[in-house]
Design a protein around this motif. Structure first.
Motif: not given
Length: 230
Positions: A159-168, A139-144
């Motif tokens: 899912l679009r994440i602020d400041g993370h460029g390409e959407a997940l 499992a992976q974690l993305v903080i944003g």
């Protein structure tokens, strides 16, 4: 063929638990959390567990969940998990010392047995250890901060994440953001998700020896008039 990927929005106990079980099955899963795992109620709640407190709609879930907590505690060595009785505390004469009622430390009210099928676990420990095992299994974690979704043919694809460029990218998005789930569902999908919250206060005290030796969950019993504190 690659396994379908799941993105879970939120970092509380529901999100962490789902990530654990998906990872255990070998499914790719990523948790997206704005600040930190278990940073709200999931890391600070009382951790009270009850087997039989559901209604006719949820009783099966309560029973299975109660057993699942016990098995996870053994599997993950949760030191804070313990079976405890629950007592009802009401104004009145205290039970005689030596009476077979848990909570002999209740000294200014009457205590009676309420339920023996209850338990407790510290949510902070649960979240930390369940996530640690989930992470070991992939499992992976993305903080944003999640700011929206991308959709195709009526389905969420990223899912679009602020400041993370390409959407997940994802095949499935699970919204498990606690009380924030309602606004997210309405703003992003136009789906009204009625949620009613209860504001309460949580206090943590250092336990006296007599409480550590005789632990119990205590609930206020029903009385004819509300208790007044001047």
């Amino acid at each position: 063929m690659a396994s379908p990927s799941t993105v879970i929005l939120g970092g509380g106990i529901h999100a962490i638990s789902l990530a654990y079980f998906l990872a255990r099955e070998g499914a790719p899963v990523t948790v997206v959390e704005r600040s930190a795992l278990g940073c709200a109620a999931s890391g600070k709640a009382g951790g009270f567990l009850a087997r039989n407190w559901g209604d006719r709609h949820t009783s099966g879930l309560h029973e299975q969940g109660f057993e699942l907590h016990a098995s996870l505690a053994a599997e993950l060595d949760l030191q804070s998990y313990r079976r405890i009785p629950t007592i009802s505390v009401s104004p009145g004469r205290k039970a005689k010392r030596g009476a077979k009622v848990p909570g002999q430390w209740v000294d200014t009210a009457a205590a009676s047995m309420m339920d023996s099928e209850t338990a407790q676990v510290t949510p902070r420990e649960y979240c930390d250890k369940v996530w640690a095992r989930a992470e070991e299994m992939g499992a992976q974690l993305v903080i944003g901060k999640a700011v929206g979704v991308e959709m195709e043919a009526g389905r969420v694809t990223a899912l679009r994440i602020d400041g993370h460029g390409e959407a997940l990218a994802c095949d499935t998005l699970v919204v498990a953001a606690g009380p924030w789930s309602g606004p997210i569902m309405e703003d992003w999908f136009g789906v009204r998700l009625p949620m009613v919250g209860i504001k309460s206060t949580s206090m943590v005290f250092e336990a006296l020896p007599e409480i550590r030796d005789d632990p119990a969950a205590a609930f206020c019993g029903e009385v004819g008039a509300p208790l007044r504190i001047d």
